[in-house]
Design an enzyme around this catalytic site. Structure first.
Site, PDB file in Angstrom:
ATOM      1  N   SER A 433       0.826  -1.216   0.000  1.00 29.38           N
ATOM      2  CA  SER A 433       0.000   0.000   0.000  1.00 29.38           C
ATOM      3  C   SER A 433       0.855   1.259   0.000  1.00 29.38           C
ATOM      4  O   SER A 433       0.326   2.359  -0.137  1.00 29.38           O
ATOM      5  CB  SER A 433      -0.916   0.007   1.229  1.00 29.38           C
ATOM      6  OG  SER A 433      -0.145  -0.040   2.420  1.00 29.38           O
ATOM      7  N   HIS A 454      -3.305  -3.860  -5.212  1.00 28.62           N
ATOM      8  CA  HIS A 454      -3.534  -3.377  -3.849  1.00 28.62           C
ATOM      9  C   HIS A 454      -4.996  -3.537  -3.454  1.00 28.62           C
ATOM     10  O   HIS A 454      -5.876  -2.805  -3.920  1.00 28.62           O
ATOM     11  CB  HIS A 454      -3.112  -1.904  -3.739  1.00 28.62           C
ATOM     12  CG  HIS A 454      -3.376  -1.299  -2.397  1.00 28.62           C
ATOM     13  ND1 HIS A 454      -3.749   0.020  -2.229  1.00 28.62           N
ATOM     14  CD2 HIS A 454      -3.342  -1.843  -1.147  1.00 28.62           C
ATOM     15  CE1 HIS A 454      -3.920   0.256  -0.940  1.00 28.62           C
ATOM     16  NE2 HIS A 454      -3.684  -0.855  -0.275  1.00 28.62           N
ATOM     17  N   GLU A 466      -6.627  -1.368  -6.403  1.00 35.68           N
ATOM     18  CA  GLU A 466      -5.744  -0.543  -7.226  1.00 35.68           C
ATOM     19  C   GLU A 466      -4.759  -1.460  -7.944  1.00 35.68           C
ATOM     20  O   GLU A 466      -4.055  -2.243  -7.304  1.00 35.68           O
ATOM     21  CB  GLU A 466      -4.953   0.447  -6.365  1.00 35.68           C
ATOM     22  CG  GLU A 466      -5.775   1.608  -5.833  1.00 35.68           C
ATOM     23  CD  GLU A 466      -4.952   2.541  -4.966  1.00 35.68           C
ATOM     24  OE1 GLU A 466      -5.098   3.763  -5.097  1.00 35.68           O
ATOM     25  OE2 GLU A 466      -4.163   2.041  -4.129  1.00 35.68           O
ATOM     26  N   ASN A 504      -4.593   6.331  -1.096  1.00 27.27           N
ATOM     27  CA  ASN A 504      -3.885   6.773   0.110  1.00 27.27           C
ATOM     28  C   ASN A 504      -3.264   8.153  -0.074  1.00 27.27           C
ATOM     29  O   ASN A 504      -3.153   8.925   0.881  1.00 27.27           O
ATOM     30  CB  ASN A 504      -2.812   5.758   0.501  1.00 27.27           C
ATOM     31  CG  ASN A 504      -3.424   4.529   1.155  1.00 27.27           C
ATOM     32  OD1 ASN A 504      -4.525   4.583   1.685  1.00 27.27           O
ATOM     33  ND2 ASN A 504      -2.720   3.410   1.100  1.00 27.27           N
TER      34      ASN A 504
END
Length: 715
Positions: A433, A454, A466, A504
């Site tokens: 991540s 991800h 992702e 993120n």
């Protein structure tokens, strides 16, 4: 002869007409205006045949009956007046009503998906017979688009299954199986798919003597018999439940409840008029427009292969290995075996592997149809799962996903061991991540076969994946990873490599600004309240506790290293980490969880980790400004990600934040929300905090859009 061939009219035997929906241009049958015209014309033809005593409606597409109305036509009608929308509703009602008012008996023979307008057509028929096929389901999902059924669904359904069942189905927007439909009384019978039409004809033949369908018609045209006490109790309990679920942010379920309750007390004709009027009040509202955008985001994703080339040769992934049997690794393994993929789970720690296998099988044991865990499902899952510590067994799979701790060198050592043993067309992937995919692939012989995949925690619930392209990742590898994620029932978005990837990276400014607000004297409770007022499922302070304050701190350092000019290095998180206040996992963080239900409760003791870092007097800001403080930095970071070509399309940002962060669907997505405000207004709204420097400075992209009047969705 009709100009289209979407619906075929045939006569399988004397006295029986068969209407078969089969749109040759689409994978699903859709009730567009032209299809509705075609249906009306066929009904005219049937009405002219005096010997017809039964009509069967079915689909020529296995696994799909009718998937509903044409949503694109909905979008085209967004600017229409309430009178025009009501007229559209009434037209559909009138066409479908012919199925329960003509001299013949009508039966819907349903195999597969029957939702929205398709379900409304079905409930207008005198009877419904469902197939036992695995894809068969009925539902009224209109509230998920910010409206409710407008072609008679709120009137017919409660008169067939009872008001309480209808309230649950229509206000919840979910679907039910054939077995549930039969139990509820929505299905009159069910049979195998190949016997469906024949069974429908037998049903018509058997009813010719008694003509019980005529008695049903009388009952279903009248008001529903329910005492005032029963009606009041149902209304109060349903209203309270809906309010608790929607927090008042989604008006359609409550409006649907009002239409159902109001329509139950009058005859069907009056109830239909109420339905049309109620629908007109919802259609074209900001929430309706936003939720339709979410529909198109998901529809686009289903068709997107992740690369721009059409002729990419994908690896067929029929086996997967997952390295790391922790929460994420076990979650990925469970998702894989639930989709029938041979899965190997590996971990260097024998006890961790044992726990991981137990967790995978526990999750795989859940039987959706039964609504509980079953031994048969567990056995089925166990047959697909191999627990191993052998590199050769791990490397035998077509896809190997590493899901271990975020340590660059440890991951590289695993890759160095495994890559020489992989098949030429196998793919190596990381569930990282935070670590750059390009760096992870630096020592590989075939970096083009390496990709980031991800998943989000918990894997079982989170729909987003992702797929991260490193500098040398090939199109074939990306397309294969996208296809794998879709097989697991996920929404994959392809992003280029960069700090935090997409989700993120955009989450960080939101979380960072929450700390900035605390240091300005804004209370934790107010910060969380404002985020939830905007529509987030939980506030950023609670989110810190959920992900782990230590985890957030170390992830924050990665983002600070990447973007020091726009990151506030807050001392609050390290102070909490040093004190052992790590959030939910330690029982105490910003909030305390040391109670029987382990729910967040205020803890006065947290003040000593926040108050020493409060600087000056609190700024006099309204709740609306606090909300802007949280979300405008997120938006600016999204524009920077666009400038850096992190995403292929602005719509991927919205899909990613809705399904990866819980960004409120009723806003339509971050960029859709920004478009409703306009770039020029957004630049103005940033000005009160221009003294904060780069983190509130409009980007070149935003300034250019403010000048030209362009929208993000136009780019």
């Amino acid at each position: 002869m009709l100009p289209t061939a979407t619906i075929t009219l045939s006569f399988p035997q004397a006295g029986i007409a068969l209407l078969t929906f089969n749109d040759p241009s689409k994978g699903a049958n859709i009730l567009s205006r032209s299809v509705m015209d075609e249906l009306a014309a066929h009904l005219d033809e049937i009405d002219g045949c005096e010997d017809i005593y039964g009509v069967v409606i079915t689909s020529g597409k296995p696994g799909i009956f009718i998937a509903g109305a044409d949503i694109r036509e909905f979008v085209a009608s967004v600017g229409a007046s309430k009178e025009e929308i009501a007229a559209m509703s009434q037209r559909g009602q009138q066409i479908f009503a012919r199925l329960s008012s003509s001299r013949y008996m009508s039966v819907a023979a349903i195999d597969g998906v029957c939702v929205g307008g398709g379900a409304e057509l079905a409930v207008w028929c005198d009877c419904r017979i469902l197939s036992t096929g695995p894809k068969t389901e009925l539902g009224f999902p209109e509230v998920k688009l910010g409206i409710f059924p407008g072609w008679g669904g709120t009137v017919r359904l409660p008169r067939i299954v009872g008001l309480s069942n209808a309230v649950e189905m229509i206000t919840g927007g979910g679907s039910i199986s054939a077995a549930e439909a039969a139990k509820m009384g929505l299905a009159d019978d069910f049979t195998s798919p190949d016997d469906l039409v024949a069974a429908a004809i037998r049903m018509i033949e058997q009813d010719q003597e008694s003509k019980s369908y005529l008695q049903d018609r009388e009952v279903r045209s009248a008001a529903i018999e329910l005492s005032e006490t029963e009606m009041g109790f149902l209304g109060a309990t349903a209203s309270a439940y809906i309010q608790g679920q929607t927090k008042g942010q989604y008006p359609a379920p409550m409006a649907a409840l009002e239409a159902l309750l109001g329509g139950a007390m009058v005859d069907a004709e009056s109830a239909l008029a109420m339905e049309a009027e109620g629908l007109a009040g919802l259609f074209g509202t900001p929430v309706n427009a936003a939720l339709m955008n979410v529909f198109f985001l998901t529809d686009r994703n289903k068709k997107d292969e992740g690369v721009d080339q059409d002729d990419v040769e994908k690896t067929k992934i029929d086996s997967v290995s997952v390295i790391g049997a922790g929460i994420m690794g076990a979650g990925i393994a469970a998702a894989s075996i639930r989709r029938g993929i041979l899965t190997t789970l590996s971990d260097a720690n024998a006890e961790a592997l044992r726990r991981g296998v137990a967790g995978v099988l526990d999750e795989a044991a859940y039987d959706r149809d039964a609504g509980k865990k079953t031994i048969s499902k567990a056995v089925e899952g166990a047959a697909l799962l191999n627990a191993s510590t052998s590199d050769s067994e791990v490397a035998a799979s077509k896809l190997v996903i590493e899901a271990i701790v975020e340590n660059l060198e440890v991951k590289r050592k695993i890759y160095a061991r495994l890559e020489p043993q992989l098949a030429d067309d196998a793919i190596l992937a990381s569930n990282t991540s935070t670590l750059p995919i390009t760096q992870l692939a630096a020592n590989l012989a075939k970096p083009e076969r390496f990709v980031g995949i991800h998943f989000f925690n918990p894997v079982r619930k989170m729909k987003l994946v992702e797929v991260i392209r490193g500098e040398q990742t090939s199109d074939a590898t990306v397309a294969s990873a996208v296809a794998f994620a879709k097989r697991l029932g996920k929404f994959p978005i392809v992003v280029n490599d960069g700090p935090g990837f997409l989700v993120n990276r955009l989450l960080f400014p939101y979380m960072n600004e929450a700390l900035a607000l605390l240091q300005e004297g804004v209370s934790m409770e107010r910060v969380d309240k404002c985020a939830k007022k905007f529509g987030m499922p939980l506030g950023p302070i609670t989110l810190y506790d959920m992900v782990g304050i230590d985890t957030a701190f170390y992830a924050g350092r990665t983002m600070y290293d990447a973007f020091p000019d726009r990151t506030l290095a807050s001392p609050i998180l390290p102070a909490l980490v040093k004190a052992g206040r790590l959030g939910q996992k330690s029982g105490i963080g910003f909030y305390s969880y040391e109670n029987r239900k382990r729910k967040a409760q205020p803890d006065p003791g947290v003040a000593k980790y926040i108050d020493p870092y409060i600087k000056g007097m609190p700024r006099d800001e309204t709740d609306a400004q606090v909300i802007d403080r949280l979300f405008l930095p997120m938006l600016l970071e999204a524009t920077r990600a666009m400038e850096a070509n992190i995403v292929r399309d602005v719509r991927d940002i919205d899909l990613g934040l809705i399904f990866g962060l819980g960004f409120p669907p009723f806003k339509g997505g971050l960029m859709f929300w920004a478009d409703t405000i306009g770039a020029k207004q957004l630049v103005e709204r940033l000005k009160p905090w221009e003294d904060f420097g780069t983190r509130y400075k409009p980007t070149e992209l935003l300034l250019e859009m403010a000048k030209t009047g362009k929208k993000f969705y136009d780019l």
